[in-house]
Every structure is written in structure tokens, then in C-alpha cells.
Scaffold this motif. Structure first.
Motif, PDB file in Angstrom:
ATOM      1  N   VAL A  53      -7.781   8.171  -2.023  1.00 53.98           N
ATOM      2  CA  VAL A  53      -6.589   8.281  -2.863  1.00 53.98           C
ATOM      3  C   VAL A  53      -5.361   8.263  -1.961  1.00 53.98           C
ATOM      4  O   VAL A  53      -5.214   9.104  -1.070  1.00 53.98           O
ATOM      5  CB  VAL A  53      -6.612   9.572  -3.706  1.00 53.98           C
ATOM      6  N   LEU A  54      -4.491   7.291  -2.186  1.00 48.30           N
ATOM      7  CA  LEU A  54      -3.253   7.148  -1.426  1.00 48.30           C
ATOM      8  C   LEU A  54      -2.073   7.421  -2.355  1.00 48.30           C
ATOM      9  O   LEU A  54      -2.190   7.330  -3.572  1.00 48.30           O
ATOM     10  CB  LEU A  54      -3.141   5.730  -0.857  1.00 48.30           C
ATOM     11  N   TYR A  55      -0.930   7.725  -1.773  1.00 52.62           N
ATOM     12  CA  TYR A  55       0.277   7.964  -2.564  1.00 52.62           C
ATOM     13  C   TYR A  55       1.381   7.016  -2.103  1.00 52.62           C
ATOM     14  O   TYR A  55       1.643   6.892  -0.899  1.00 52.62           O
ATOM     15  CB  TYR A  55       0.722   9.421  -2.444  1.00 52.62           C
ATOM     16  N   GLY A  56       2.009   6.373  -3.079  1.00 58.73           N
ATOM     17  CA  GLY A  56       2.981   5.330  -2.778  1.00 58.73           C
ATOM     18  C   GLY A  56       4.089   5.739  -1.842  1.00 58.73           C
ATOM     19  O   GLY A  56       4.551   4.944  -1.021  1.00 58.73           O
ATOM     20  N   LYS A  57       4.521   6.994  -1.929  1.00 68.65           N
ATOM     21  CA  LYS A  57       5.632   7.428  -1.077  1.00 68.65           C
ATOM     22  C   LYS A  57       5.208   7.619   0.381  1.00 68.65           C
ATOM     23  O   LYS A  57       6.057   7.705   1.269  1.00 68.65           O
ATOM     24  CB  LYS A  57       6.239   8.728  -1.617  1.00 68.65           C
ATOM     25  N   ASP A  58       3.878   7.688   0.630  1.00 66.87           N
ATOM     26  CA  ASP A  58       3.380   7.959   1.982  1.00 66.87           C
ATOM     27  C   ASP A  58       2.831   6.726   2.699  1.00 66.87           C
ATOM     28  O   ASP A  58       2.487   6.815   3.882  1.00 66.87           O
ATOM     29  CB  ASP A  58       2.267   9.019   1.923  1.00 66.87           C
ATOM     30  N   VAL A  59       2.694   5.618   1.975  1.00 72.57           N
ATOM     31  CA  VAL A  59       2.074   4.433   2.579  1.00 72.57           C
ATOM     32  C   VAL A  59       2.900   3.187   2.310  1.00 72.57           C
ATOM     33  O   VAL A  59       3.808   3.195   1.484  1.00 72.57           O
ATOM     34  CB  VAL A  59       0.637   4.209   2.020  1.00 72.57           C
ATOM     35  N   ILE A  61       2.617  -1.200   1.587  1.00 75.95           N
ATOM     36  CA  ILE A  61       1.685  -2.176   0.993  1.00 75.95           C
ATOM     37  C   ILE A  61       0.673  -2.633   2.045  1.00 75.95           C
ATOM     38  O   ILE A  61      -0.509  -2.826   1.752  1.00 75.95           O
ATOM     39  CB  ILE A  61       2.458  -3.398   0.432  1.00 75.95           C
ATOM     40  N   GLU A  62       1.139  -2.777   3.282  1.00 73.52           N
ATOM     41  CA  GLU A  62       0.236  -3.194   4.365  1.00 73.52           C
ATOM     42  C   GLU A  62      -0.884  -2.175   4.571  1.00 73.52           C
ATOM     43  O   GLU A  62      -2.042  -2.544   4.787  1.00 73.52           O
ATOM     44  CB  GLU A  62       1.028  -3.385   5.668  1.00 73.52           C
ATOM     45  N   ASP A  63      -0.528  -0.873   4.477  1.00 72.18           N
ATOM     46  CA  ASP A  63      -1.545   0.175   4.602  1.00 72.18           C
ATOM     47  C   ASP A  63      -2.577   0.068   3.475  1.00 72.18           C
ATOM     48  O   ASP A  63      -3.782   0.189   3.704  1.00 72.18           O
ATOM     49  CB  ASP A  63      -0.898   1.571   4.522  1.00 72.18           C
ATOM     50  N   VAL A  64      -2.092  -0.173   2.273  1.00 68.73           N
ATOM     51  CA  VAL A  64      -2.980  -0.282   1.108  1.00 68.73           C
ATOM     52  C   VAL A  64      -3.936  -1.453   1.285  1.00 68.73           C
ATOM     53  O   VAL A  64      -5.153  -1.328   1.095  1.00 68.73           O
ATOM     54  CB  VAL A  64      -2.161  -0.456  -0.188  1.00 68.73           C
ATOM     55  N   ILE A  65      -3.390  -2.605   1.682  1.00 68.66           N
ATOM     56  CA  ILE A  65      -4.207  -3.810   1.850  1.00 68.66           C
ATOM     57  C   ILE A  65      -5.232  -3.618   2.966  1.00 68.66           C
ATOM     58  O   ILE A  65      -6.399  -4.006   2.843  1.00 68.66           O
ATOM     59  CB  ILE A  65      -3.307  -5.037   2.127  1.00 68.66           C
ATOM     60  N   SER A  66      -4.798  -2.970   4.048  1.00 67.83           N
ATOM     61  CA  SER A  66      -5.713  -2.720   5.167  1.00 67.83           C
ATOM     62  C   SER A  66      -6.905  -1.884   4.717  1.00 67.83           C
ATOM     63  O   SER A  66      -8.055  -2.175   5.065  1.00 67.83           O
ATOM     64  CB  SER A  66      -4.952  -2.010   6.293  1.00 67.83           C
ATOM     65  N   ASN A  67      -6.633  -0.843   3.922  1.00 67.08           N
ATOM     66  CA  ASN A  67      -7.721   0.003   3.415  1.00 67.08           C
ATOM     67  C   ASN A  67      -8.592  -0.745   2.404  1.00 67.08           C
ATOM     68  O   ASN A  67      -9.805  -0.554   2.355  1.00 67.08           O
ATOM     69  CB  ASN A  67      -7.142   1.269   2.771  1.00 67.08           C
ATOM     70  N   TYR A  97      -0.705 -11.869  -1.757  1.00 60.36           N
ATOM     71  CA  TYR A  97      -1.622 -12.536  -0.810  1.00 60.36           C
ATOM     72  C   TYR A  97      -3.018 -11.913  -0.856  1.00 60.36           C
ATOM     73  O   TYR A  97      -4.018 -12.620  -0.779  1.00 60.36           O
ATOM     74  CB  TYR A  97      -1.034 -12.471   0.606  1.00 60.36           C
ATOM     75  N   TYR A  98      -3.077 -10.588  -1.018  1.00 62.50           N
ATOM     76  CA  TYR A  98      -4.381  -9.946  -1.148  1.00 62.50           C
ATOM     77  C   TYR A  98      -5.025 -10.323  -2.480  1.00 62.50           C
ATOM     78  O   TYR A  98      -6.234 -10.598  -2.548  1.00 62.50           O
ATOM     79  CB  TYR A  98      -4.255  -8.420  -1.054  1.00 62.50           C
ATOM     80  N   ALA A  99      -4.223 -10.346  -3.545  1.00 63.33           N
ATOM     81  CA  ALA A  99      -4.752 -10.621  -4.880  1.00 63.33           C
ATOM     82  C   ALA A  99      -5.323 -12.036  -5.000  1.00 63.33           C
ATOM     83  O   ALA A  99      -6.199 -12.285  -5.833  1.00 63.33           O
ATOM     84  CB  ALA A  99      -3.671 -10.403  -5.929  1.00 63.33           C
ATOM     85  N   GLU A 100      -4.837 -12.944  -4.163  1.00 64.27           N
ATOM     86  CA  GLU A 100      -5.372 -14.319  -4.199  1.00 64.27           C
ATOM     87  C   GLU A 100      -6.812 -14.372  -3.705  1.00 64.27           C
ATOM     88  O   GLU A 100      -7.573 -15.259  -4.079  1.00 64.27           O
ATOM     89  CB  GLU A 100      -4.476 -15.245  -3.369  1.00 64.27           C
ATOM     90  N   ASN A 101      -7.171 -13.401  -2.849  1.00 65.80           N
ATOM     91  CA  ASN A 101      -8.545 -13.365  -2.324  1.00 65.80           C
ATOM     92  C   ASN A 101      -8.961 -11.908  -2.099  1.00 65.80           C
ATOM     93  O   ASN A 101      -9.104 -11.454  -0.968  1.00 65.80           O
ATOM     94  CB  ASN A 101      -8.619 -14.169  -1.014  1.00 65.80           C
ATOM     95  N   PRO A 102      -9.141 -11.156  -3.206  1.00 64.19           N
ATOM     96  CA  PRO A 102      -9.431  -9.720  -3.054  1.00 64.19           C
ATOM     97  C   PRO A 102     -10.823  -9.465  -2.503  1.00 64.19           C
ATOM     98  O   PRO A 102     -11.734 -10.274  -2.677  1.00 64.19           O
ATOM     99  CB  PRO A 102      -9.311  -9.200  -4.490  1.00 64.19           C
TER     100      PRO A 102
END
Length: 334
Positions: A53-59, A61-67, A97-102
Motif C-alpha cells: 500500500v502506497l500513498y500518493g503524497k509520499d511517492v 509515479i516512477e516509484d509506483v511503476i517501479s513497484n 507508458y506503463y498502461a500500454e504494457n502492464p
């Protein structure tokens, strides 16, 4: 609500998408769907290494995609949930870019509250193609009573129209608050019960006789004794009955009554739709319209503007609540 049920049923059937983008002004369904995914995609044993579980204020988009690109450990899938994802709104386009190839083994969930994506943008279209984009829209207040009935019916409870109206008057269209009170009632009352105004009064603390709903009704019926009695109760209990809220609701009632006078089609369905009110209240407007002709309503609306401003402390410092409520009623009844 039907769309929510479909999403849940698809997950139950094993039709799990790699991305769930949950957005919109109404947080209730966003929270419910997020909670369902959090609790049901993985087993308890799998969650330790494969649910994050991540929180938007702490990460970023790059962090989200990496995970999201990580592989699960000793499980078929991993779940990555981004709560308060609206904090990433400025860079959300990078998700394209992630959504094109999740990652097919990842279930990526965005709880994007109080905002929506621009449906014309490529990122939205790519997300819709790759997974689920769900918009949770705010209900109008005239829709909330029916929503309450449906929620309670699913739990094998009923509710009287006045009891539902009291909840809407007190809590508005905040579905999370309404649901919290409904859960309280279903814990207290036996299954199969029909919830009454008395149940609301005893268990939630909304008086069935001394509330804005009854105050407005007394004014509409020109029942002066009842209106002054309720006004006195409000003045003695200002924390539970804020003056600004009371004057605002009465002003809103007469503004809607003015609109009612202008309607050609005064059928229950059309009035409910035009005024955005629960059809249960339409009869109150029928009665009030007979008691207050259009010319009188126009004069009352103009007079109430002054009372409404005073209730907010403008040009009326230290005027007691009781005096302002009496002033309002004098302007309405005389």
C-alpha cells in the motif's frame, strides 16, 4: 452501484484486470472497491510479500511503476494499491507508458478521490483498454433515500420514508457518513426490522420531532405554534442545530418553492426531478404552495437573504440565536 457489483463479480469469477483506476467525487465506492481488492485478491499467506500500500503524497509515479513491475514471490500475483492517488494528478499522464504494457502478474489499484481524469486524454483511453476505469459520481440528495433503501434491503432491513428523510436531512449526500450510521443501526436492531423515526432518534441522536425536516414542514403548513416551538428548541441546542444551517435550509426551501410555482408539470416525478428532492417531500411543496402564493414567496426569499447574512455574523454581532430565528419566522408568517 450496478457497475460496482459487476467489478466485484468479475473479480470473484477470476476475471482480474492488471489496473483498476478508481476515481470521482464520491469516495464511498472508491474506498469499498479498494478495500475489497485489498482483502480478496491474495490469501493471507501471500499478502506479506506480495501486497503493498502506497500513498500518493509520499511517492512519485516512477516509484509506483517501479513497484508494479516487480514479480510476485511464491504467488501468482502481487497487489499494489495507491491510496490518495489524486496527489499524483500533476504527473498522472506518465502512467500511460506503463498502461500500454502492464505487468500481467500485478494488480495495480489507484484510489483517485475527488478528481477525475480527462476522458479525452490518451492516458485515460489506454487505461480503459488495459483495465478498469471506474468513476464514482456524487449522488444528488434526492437520490440518497433510495440508496439507503437499497443498502438496507441487501442486509434484510427496511426503513420508513420519514426515517430515511431524517438521515438525508442530517447527513446529506455523504455516503460514508450515512453508511456508518446504517451499520450502527443494523448492529443494534434485529435482522428483518423496519427502521423507524423513533429508531433514528434513539440510536443516532436526531430528534424525530425537533429537526430541520419538521421545522420546514411546520413552516410550509403555516403551523406557527409548532414552528416557534422547534425554533425555541434549536435556540437552546445550538451545537446540534447550527443557525447557519437552519437559515440556509429554510432559504433553500423557499427558493425551491419559488421554482415549484413556476413549474407547469407538478406531478410528483417531475417536481422531484426539477427540484432535485426526494419524491417523499413533494407533498410538502404542494401544501406550502397553497399557503404561500408566488408573490409572497418572492418577498420571503428577499427577506430571508437578510436573515441568512445576519446568521453568518455580518452586521449582526451578538444577536442571540433565538432572536434571529424569531425574526425569520416573523418575516415568513406576516
Amino acid at each position: 452501484m450496478d457497475e460496482v457489483i459487476k467489478i466485484v463479480n468479475d473479480i470473484k469469477a477470476g476475471n482480474i484486470k492488471p489496473i483498476y483506476f478508481l476515481m470521482g467525487e464520491e469516495p464511498y465506492y472508491i474506498d469499498k472497491l479498494t478495500e475489497y481488492i485489498e482483502e480478496n485478491i491474495l490469501s493471507e499467506d501471500e499478502k506479506g510479500f506480495n501486497q503493498m500500500v502506497l500513498y500518493g503524497k509520499d511517492v512519485s509515479i516512477e516509484d509506483v511503476i517501479s513497484n508494479a513491475k516487480r514479480y510476485p514471490m511464491m504467488a501468482d500475483k502481487q497487489v499494489v494499491i495507491v491510496k490518495e492517488a489524486q496527489e499524483l494528478s500533476r504527473t498522472i499522464d506518465k502512467l500511460e507508458y506503463y498502461a500500454e504494457n502492464p505487468q500481467p502478474t500485478t494488480v495495480l489499484v489507484f484510489a483517485y478521490k475527488y478528481k477525475t481524469l480527462d476522458k479525452r486524454k490518451k492516458v485515460t483511453k489506454v487505461l480503459e483498454k488495459a483495465g478498469v476505469v471506474f468513476e464514482s459520481k456524487k449522488l444528488y440528495e434526492n437520490q440518497v433515500a433510495d440508496w439507503i433503501k437499497r443498502i438496507l434491503a441487501g442486509k434484510k432491513y427496511g426503513i420508513e420514508p420519514k426515517a430515511a428523510a431524517m438521515l438525508v436531512e442530517f447527513l446529506g449526500n455523504d455516503l460514508s457518513k450515512v453508511n456508518n450510521e446504517l451499520e450502527k443501526l443494523t448492529i443494534i436492531l434485529p435482522e428483518g426490522s423496519t427502521i423507524t423515526p423513533k429508531d433514528i432518534e434513539e440510536n443516532i441522536g436526531i430528534s424525530k420531532d425537533y429537526n430541520v425536516f419538521e421545522f420546514r414542514k411546520a413552516i410550509g403548513e403555516r403551523d406557527q405554534l409548532k414552528a416557534y416551538r422547534i425554533a425555541d428548541y434549536f435556540a437552546q441546542n445550538p451545537k446540534d442545530n447550527p443557525l447557519v444551517m437552519t437559515t440556509g435550509l429554510v432559504f433553500g426551501f423557499f427558493s425551491q418553492l419559488l421554482q415549484y410555482h413556476g413549474l407547469k408539470d407538478k406531478s410528483q416525478a417531475n417536481v422531484g426531478k426539477a427540484l432535485r428532492i426526494n419524491p417523499y417531500f413533494v407533498k410538502d411543496y404542494d401544501i406550502a404552495a397553497r399557503n404561500y402564493p408566488m408573490k409572497k414567496v418572492s418577498a420571503i426569499v428577499a427577506a430571508l437573504r437578510d436573515v441568512d447574512v445576519k446568521s453568518k455574523g455580518v452586521g449582526a454581532n451578538n444577536i442571540p440565536t433565538a432572536d434571529l430565528l424569531k425574526e425569520m419566522l416573523v418575516k415568513i408568517f406576516n
